[in-house]
Design a protein around this motif. Structure first.
Motif, PDB file in Angstrom:
ATOM      1  N   ARG A 316     -25.499   7.116  45.567  1.00 20.64           N
ATOM      2  CA  ARG A 316     -26.241   5.899  45.220  1.00 20.64           C
ATOM      3  C   ARG A 316     -26.288   5.643  43.713  1.00 20.64           C
ATOM      4  O   ARG A 316     -26.951   4.718  43.272  1.00 20.64           O
ATOM      5  N   THR A 333     -25.649   0.121  55.668  1.00 19.13           N
ATOM      6  CA  THR A 333     -26.617   0.883  54.882  1.00 19.13           C
ATOM      7  C   THR A 333     -27.381   1.858  55.770  1.00 19.13           C
ATOM      8  O   THR A 333     -27.622   3.013  55.398  1.00 19.13           O
ATOM      9  N   GLY A 336     -25.415   4.921  56.305  1.00 15.49           N
ATOM     10  CA  GLY A 336     -24.932   5.590  55.108  1.00 15.49           C
ATOM     11  C   GLY A 336     -23.490   5.288  54.762  1.00 15.49           C
ATOM     12  O   GLY A 336     -22.849   6.059  54.036  1.00 15.49           O
ATOM     13  N   PRO A 339     -24.098   2.435  49.960  1.00 12.63           N
ATOM     14  CA  PRO A 339     -25.161   3.187  49.275  1.00 12.63           C
ATOM     15  C   PRO A 339     -26.400   2.373  48.956  1.00 12.63           C
ATOM     16  O   PRO A 339     -27.215   2.803  48.137  1.00 12.63           O
ATOM     17  N   SER A 341     -29.515   1.613  49.651  1.00 10.46           N
ATOM     18  CA  SER A 341     -30.852   1.758  50.234  1.00 10.46           C
ATOM     19  C   SER A 341     -31.817   2.589  49.370  1.00 10.46           C
ATOM     20  O   SER A 341     -32.465   3.488  49.909  1.00 10.46           O
TER      21      SER A 341
END
Length: 681
Positions: A316, A333, A336, A339, A341
């Motif tokens: 992230r 999101t 995964g 990135p 979030s």
């Protein structure tokens, strides 16, 4: 300018349709009904007797609703045939959406019609729409009495769209069918409700039959209350008045509620692709809007502080103290695969957070809030020195750690090819962009004031002042290109000066990092034919190797960029040049129905005689919406000075009267007026 699509929005919820009101998503037509980054309808087509109606006119006067006035299509290719039935679609968005379909028989004979609303959903994540990715889950449908339910499931990620009509309908997998008999002069109407289901939560539809024309924006009150609280603008510039009024409404429309603070709303970045919080965009929009409201800045600062980075996370691009770039809520999101979030891939949001923090206090006098956010500010300052400066050379650089889905460029010009040398060749990562160094200089100078006056930390204040001055001195040595009499766009990974001439030098004036003896040369470049198109300052100058008037960041004109440049010109005393930019931009707004878009083409004004649209520009877009407010500040010379708002007006040519009444701030309410002699005669 005629457009092929019509968009309505309510915070982060929006619909993009064709001018008939239909949704027919395809790779080159990103139509749809979107809620929280998922497309809940990708197909929504009205037919009468299996034929699409023809368009008479549309009504786009409100941001959250629209009307489509149609007549039955001939289906035979006939050029013209007198229509016998009026078809009116009235659509209002809020949570889900409510659509009225009305038929009126003007014939002297009865008529029978099969009215069909075709419905379908691919439940595409917004990233899947942009990148044309395949779905990994399964779609399904079911009929519940008179309600059609379209659904999608992938493990624990479940989304549904519920569709029902107020009149008797025949629901099936592909839509609703109504069989209508109309006597002469008879009218028939059905209300159709489209409701998204986010997991197990059914989203409430704000609008019902009969109240669709009442706006219900995400601003904690009615639109009428929002407009009443805003300062009144009086001017003989028609373009300014209309653009100001449009911006006020659009800013209300773009606001949505934060998940962390559901009672607070802040601006989404722009329709259609950026209807979510963006750190940089929300901060700059809030800065622009300070003469109109300080509440927006307070909310933005609080929400971003609450989501500030706390750990090292390469996926992230998160680091302790860093301010986020973007938050998303869709399927990719959730699993995964993206990135966001949140995602922290920006190098400028953190210093901009500090710039806004100080400027908010100057306007509001809200010392308690500044003390509350002191830990967040100290963490942001620490990020600048520890993580932002990757190699210890005193400059903030960026290079993505997430090489699969992270952003390559983490400045405001974040397209992959925006940081080019004058010959058009690509620069090397990591990059230290010039305007980011300006933001850092400004942030440290401002936080020195806050440390001394509000945090009662003289040691910190002294250190920040020394660091700011040292940065300014080194920057004016390391970034200055003597042969071009301009500043480098960036220092690349080999510490080479990226020597293309761009609008970024104007933002250096905004931050105050430019030495006085270099300011005039910068201004000459900004106002030259190479950078100034006649409608605004281009992102890249004509003649540079990468210049292209329709390339996203390499020759286009961005309204928000011009607003910051105008603020910078004002800071250095170049008031007439700032007024010239404001005038050009407001004249451009008249060609966009007084709504400045995110970006438009950089063709010379004498070539096109009107500003040319950029094909994928967001509109409305937050920092373009905030641009007129910043221009008001430059034209009136507004500057908080303790408990007083100073004004020093310089009006553009052609404007002789400008009054902004009831400007809110720590002084309560005050007004600023500029009236030239000819306006008094």
């Amino acid at each position: 300018m005629a457009r092929s699509t019509i968009s309505i929005l309510d915070g982060s919820t929006f619909i993009v349709s064709d001018r008939r009101g239909d949704l027919d998503a395809s790779p080159d037509e990103p139509h749809g009904f979107f809620y929280r980054d998922t497309r809940f309808l990708s197909r929504w087509k009205l037919t009468l007797n299996d034929t699409a109606p023809e368009i008479l006119s549309t009504d786009e006067s409100n941001y959250f609703e629209t009307q489509f006035f149609l007549v039955p299509g001939t289906g035979t290719g006939t050029v013209y045939k007198d229509p016998y039935v009026s078809v009116i679609r009235k659509r209002a968005l809020g949570g889900g959406f409510h659509e009225d379909v009305t038929l009126i028989n003007h014939d002297h004979r009865p008529v029978d019609l099969v009215v069909r609303l075709e419905a379908g959903s691919d439940f595409a994540d917004l990233f899947e729409v942009k990148d044309a990715l395949e779905k990994k889950g399964e779609r399904y449908h079911r009929i519940e009495d008179t309600t059609l339910v379209l659904g999608y499931r992938r493990d624990d990620f479940v989304r549904e769209t519920r569709i029902r009509g107020s009149q008797k309908a025949e629901p099936e997998e592909a839509g609703l069918t109504f069989r209508v008999h109309l006597e002469p002069d008879e009218e028939w109407n059905t209300c159709v409700f489209v409701q998204p289901v986010d997991g197990v939560e059914e989203v409430e539809i704000k609008h019902r039959h009969g109240d669709a024309s009442i706006p219900k924006p995400n601003i904690g009150g009615s639109l009428a209350e929002w407009l009443k609280e805003a300062p009144d603008l009086v001017s003989d510039s028609d373009a300014l008045v209309h653009t100001y009024e449009r911006s006020l409404v659009d800013l209300a429309a773009l606001r949505f509620y934060s998940v962390l603070y559901p009672e607070l709303s802040l601006p989404a970045a722009g329709l259609p692709w950026f209807m979510t919080v963006f750190g940089r965009d929300s901060l700059i929009t809030s800065f622009q809007a300070l003469p109109i409201t300080q509440e927006l800045a307070r909310t933005t600062l609080r929400v971003l502080a609450a989501r500030q980075g706390t750990k090292l996370d390469e996926f992230r691009d998160e680091e302790p103290g860093k301010i986020l770039h973007e938050v998303r809520f869709g399927e990719l999101t959730h699993f995964g695969e993206r990135p966001h979030s949140p995602y922290f891939g920006t190098a400028d949001a953190t210093p901009l957070f500090l710039v806004l923090l100080d400027e908010y206090e100057r306007w509001s006098g809200d010392a308690e809030f500044i003390r509350e956010l002191e830990p967040a500010a100290r963490a942001a300052l620490n990020w600048i020195d520890k993580h932002g400066d990757r190699d210890g050379d005193g400059y903030v650089e960026y290079e993505r750690r997430n090489t699969d889905t992270g952003l390559e460029n983490q400045c405001w010009k974040d397209s992959w090819d925006s940081i080019l040398f004058a010959d058009g060749s690509m620069s090397k990562l990591p990059r230290a962009c010039c305007e980011i160094q300006g933001y850092v200089y400004d942030a440290k100078a401002r936080c020195a004031r806050l440390a001394r006056e509000l945090w009662r930390d003289e040691k910190l204040a002294d250190r920040l002042e020394q660091e700011a001055e040292a940065l300014k001195r080194r920057f004016n040595e390391d970034f200055w290109i003597a042969r071009r009499e301009s500043f480098a766009l960036a220092l690349d990974g080999d510490k080479r000066q990226v020597d293309s001439l761009t609008s970024n030098i104007g933002q250096l004036l905004w931050s105050g990092i430019v030495d006085e003896d270099k300011a005039e040369a910068v201004v000459c470049h900004l106002m030259s034919n190479a950078l100034f198109s006649g409608w605004g300052v281009r992102t890249m100058a004509v003649g540079e190797g990468g210049y292209n008037p329709i390339r996203y960041h390499n020759g286009t004109v961005w309204p928000h960029d011009n607003s910051l440049i105008a603020l910078g010109l004002t800071r250095y005393g170049y008031r007439e040049e700032a007024a010239r930019i404001a005038k050009a931009m407001l004249e451009a707004a008249t060609y966009f129905d007084y709504r400045l878009p995110e970006v438009f083409a950089g063709y010379p004004r004498e070539l096109t005689r009107f500003p040319v649209e950029y094909p994928t520009a967001s509109s409305p877009q937050a920092w373009a919406t905030g641009t007129p407010f910043a221009f008001l500040r430059t034209m009136l010379g507004l500057d908080p000075d303790g408990e007083v708002l100073r004004a020093d007006p310089v009006l553009p040519d052609g404007t002789s009267r400008l009054e902004l009444r009831e400007i809110p701030g720590r002084w309560g309410r005050t007004s600023a007026t500029a009236i030239l002699e000819e306006a008094m005669q």
